[in-house]
Scaffold this motif. Structure first.
Motif, mmCIF file in Angstrom:
data_model
loop_
_atom_site.group_PDB
_atom_site.id
_atom_site.type_symbol
_atom_site.label_atom_id
_atom_site.label_comp_id
_atom_site.label_asym_id
_atom_site.label_seq_id
_atom_site.Cartn_x
_atom_site.Cartn_y
_atom_site.Cartn_z
ATOM 1 N N THR A 56 -11.423 5.789 -26.737
ATOM 2 C CA THR A 56 -11.850 5.581 -25.356
ATOM 3 C C THR A 56 -12.579 6.855 -24.948
ATOM 4 O OG1 THR A 56 -9.845 6.493 -24.352
ATOM 5 C CG2 THR A 56 -9.819 4.130 -24.887
ATOM 6 N N THR A 57 -13.060 6.911 -23.729
ATOM 7 C CA THR A 57 -13.783 8.114 -23.321
ATOM 8 C C THR A 57 -12.878 9.340 -23.286
ATOM 9 O OG1 THR A 57 -13.469 7.525 -21.003
ATOM 10 C CG2 THR A 57 -15.568 6.914 -22.005
ATOM 11 N N SER A 58 -11.572 9.146 -23.160
ATOM 12 C CA SER A 58 -10.691 10.310 -23.047
ATOM 13 C C SER A 58 -9.610 10.411 -24.118
ATOM 14 C CB SER A 58 -10.026 10.324 -21.663
ATOM 15 O OG SER A 58 -9.220 9.185 -21.498
ATOM 16 N N ALA A 59 -9.548 9.464 -25.046
ATOM 17 C CA ALA A 59 -8.438 9.497 -26.007
ATOM 18 C C ALA A 59 -8.805 8.847 -27.336
ATOM 19 C CB ALA A 59 -7.221 8.800 -25.411
ATOM 20 N N PHE A 60 -7.951 9.124 -28.318
ATOM 21 C CA PHE A 60 -8.014 8.499 -29.638
ATOM 22 C C PHE A 60 -6.632 7.954 -29.975
ATOM 23 C CE2 PHE A 60 -11.005 12.140 -30.232
ATOM 24 C CZ PHE A 60 -12.154 11.423 -30.510
ATOM 25 N N ALA A 61 -6.598 6.921 -30.784
ATOM 26 C CA ALA A 61 -5.385 6.491 -31.466
ATOM 27 C C ALA A 61 -5.853 6.048 -32.848
ATOM 28 C CB ALA A 61 -4.689 5.354 -30.750
ATOM 29 N N GLN A 62 -5.054 6.362 -33.852
ATOM 30 C CA GLN A 62 -5.488 6.053 -35.205
ATOM 31 C C GLN A 62 -4.311 5.581 -36.036
ATOM 32 O OE1 GLN A 62 -7.509 9.287 -37.157
ATOM 33 N NE2 GLN A 62 -8.431 7.932 -38.641
ATOM 34 N N VAL A 63 -4.610 4.627 -36.916
ATOM 35 C CA VAL A 63 -3.669 4.135 -37.909
ATOM 36 C C VAL A 63 -4.167 4.631 -39.256
ATOM 37 C CG1 VAL A 63 -2.653 2.082 -38.970
ATOM 38 C CG2 VAL A 63 -3.305 2.045 -36.542
ATOM 39 N N TYR B 215 -0.912 7.857 -34.699
ATOM 40 C CA TYR B 215 -0.882 8.965 -33.743
ATOM 41 C C TYR B 215 -1.826 8.643 -32.596
ATOM 42 C CZ TYR B 215 -5.530 10.615 -34.970
ATOM 43 O OH TYR B 215 -6.888 10.692 -35.139
ATOM 44 N N ALA B 216 -1.671 9.380 -31.521
ATOM 45 C CA ALA B 216 -2.597 9.318 -30.385
ATOM 46 C C ALA B 216 -2.876 10.743 -29.938
ATOM 47 C CB ALA B 216 -2.010 8.504 -29.239
ATOM 48 N N SER B 217 -4.050 10.951 -29.374
ATOM 49 C CA SER B 217 -4.427 12.281 -28.893
ATOM 50 C C SER B 217 -5.390 12.158 -27.734
ATOM 51 C CB SER B 217 -5.082 13.085 -30.026
ATOM 52 O OG SER B 217 -6.338 12.522 -30.379
ATOM 53 N N GLN B 218 -5.537 13.257 -27.024
ATOM 54 C CA GLN B 218 -6.562 13.354 -25.995
ATOM 55 C C GLN B 218 -7.856 13.801 -26.678
ATOM 56 O OE1 GLN B 218 -6.152 12.452 -22.732
ATOM 57 N NE2 GLN B 218 -4.123 11.819 -23.423
ATOM 58 N N SER B 219 -8.951 13.215 -26.266
ATOM 59 C CA SER B 219 -10.253 13.558 -26.830
ATOM 60 C C SER B 219 -10.834 14.768 -26.104
ATOM 61 C CB SER B 219 -11.209 12.381 -26.674
ATOM 62 O OG SER B 219 -12.524 12.754 -27.012
ATOM 63 N N ARG B 220 -11.395 15.679 -26.888
ATOM 64 C CA ARG B 220 -12.095 16.822 -26.301
ATOM 65 C C ARG B 220 -13.614 16.642 -26.402
ATOM 66 N NH1 ARG B 220 -10.508 22.369 -27.685
ATOM 67 N NH2 ARG B 220 -11.113 22.671 -25.533
ATOM 68 N N LEU B 221 -14.061 15.442 -26.772
ATOM 69 C CA LEU B 221 -15.491 15.188 -26.870
ATOM 70 C C LEU B 221 -16.101 15.159 -25.473
ATOM 71 C CD1 LEU B 221 -15.651 12.342 -29.547
ATOM 72 C CD2 LEU B 221 -15.656 14.818 -29.886
ATOM 73 N N VAL B 222 -17.272 15.730 -25.361
ATOM 74 C CA VAL B 222 -17.992 15.699 -24.091
ATOM 75 C C VAL B 222 -19.060 14.611 -24.164
ATOM 76 C CG1 VAL B 222 -17.544 18.112 -23.510
ATOM 77 C CG2 VAL B 222 -19.571 17.525 -24.831
ATOM 78 N N GLU B 223 -19.333 14.013 -23.039
ATOM 79 C CA GLU B 223 -20.229 12.857 -22.996
ATOM 80 C C GLU B 223 -21.604 13.147 -23.600
ATOM 81 O OE1 GLU B 223 -21.142 9.106 -22.869
ATOM 82 O OE2 GLU B 223 -19.163 9.860 -22.344
ATOM 83 N N ALA B 224 -22.123 14.358 -23.415
ATOM 84 C CA ALA B 224 -23.469 14.688 -23.881
ATOM 85 C C ALA B 224 -23.641 14.489 -25.386
ATOM 86 C CB ALA B 224 -23.813 16.131 -23.501
ATOM 87 N N ASN B 225 -22.616 14.753 -26.172
ATOM 88 C CA ASN B 225 -22.745 14.592 -27.632
ATOM 89 C C ASN B 225 -21.627 13.733 -28.222
ATOM 90 O OD1 ASN B 225 -20.634 16.366 -27.422
ATOM 91 N ND2 ASN B 225 -21.411 17.807 -28.940
ATOM 92 N N ARG B 226 -21.006 12.928 -27.383
ATOM 93 C CA ARG B 226 -19.869 12.116 -27.804
ATOM 94 C C ARG B 226 -20.200 11.192 -28.965
ATOM 95 N NH1 ARG B 226 -17.411 7.307 -26.805
ATOM 96 N NH2 ARG B 226 -15.142 7.371 -26.699
#
Length: 139
Positions: A46-53, A8-19
């Motif tokens: 990446t700073t804006s996304a995830f992909a996982q196997v 799957y792939a998704s957009q990351s909602r992590l913010v840089e301050a506590n990434r």
């Protein structure tokens, strides 16, 4: 034993301050839960996304994927592939991790992952190959 591989792939909602702290929590939790459930896999970030196997028995992989879809650190989660496999591609990883950073930027780029063409825009097979390449470097 019937194994599947889910990508799957998704957009990351992590913010840089506590990434970094959040990534550490994700990996710690995944390793603990996946170890119990017999799931193996690899997370690309990446700073804006995830992909996982994810690899394992269909029921446990589906349960894990359900937790990911409900996790508020992800949005726009897209199932890219779910296929039967004969053997695991990541048997040594209850959950491996590679981030796109200064040390991995070249490898991510060789697979076409750039800030302008991030993880969710790539095919599942390409993401599995990228994760495999990065997992071999970390082994």
């Amino acid at each position: 034993m019937s194994l599947i591989r889910l990508v799957y792939a998704s957009q990351s909602r992590l913010v840089e301050a506590n990434r970094q702290a959040e990534l550490d929590r994700i990996i710690e939790s995944a390793r603990r839960l996946n170890g119990r459930a017999g799931i193996t896999g690899f997370l690309l970030a990446t700073t804006s996304a995830f992909a996982q196997v994810l690899e394992g028995e269909r029921a446990t992989v589906a349960e894990t994927y359900g937790r990911i879809v409900a996790d508020p650190r992800h949005e726009q989660v897209r199932l890219l592939a779910e296929n039967p496999i004969d053997r695991r591609g990541f048997p040594q990883w209850s959950m491996g991790l590679a981030e796109r950073d200064e040390t991995t930027m070249l490898i991510f780029g060789l697979y076409g992952v750039t800030p302008d063409d991030d993880l969710p825009r790539h095919a599942a097979d390409d993401l599995v190959d990228l994760a495999g390449e990065l997992s071999r470097q970390r082994a």
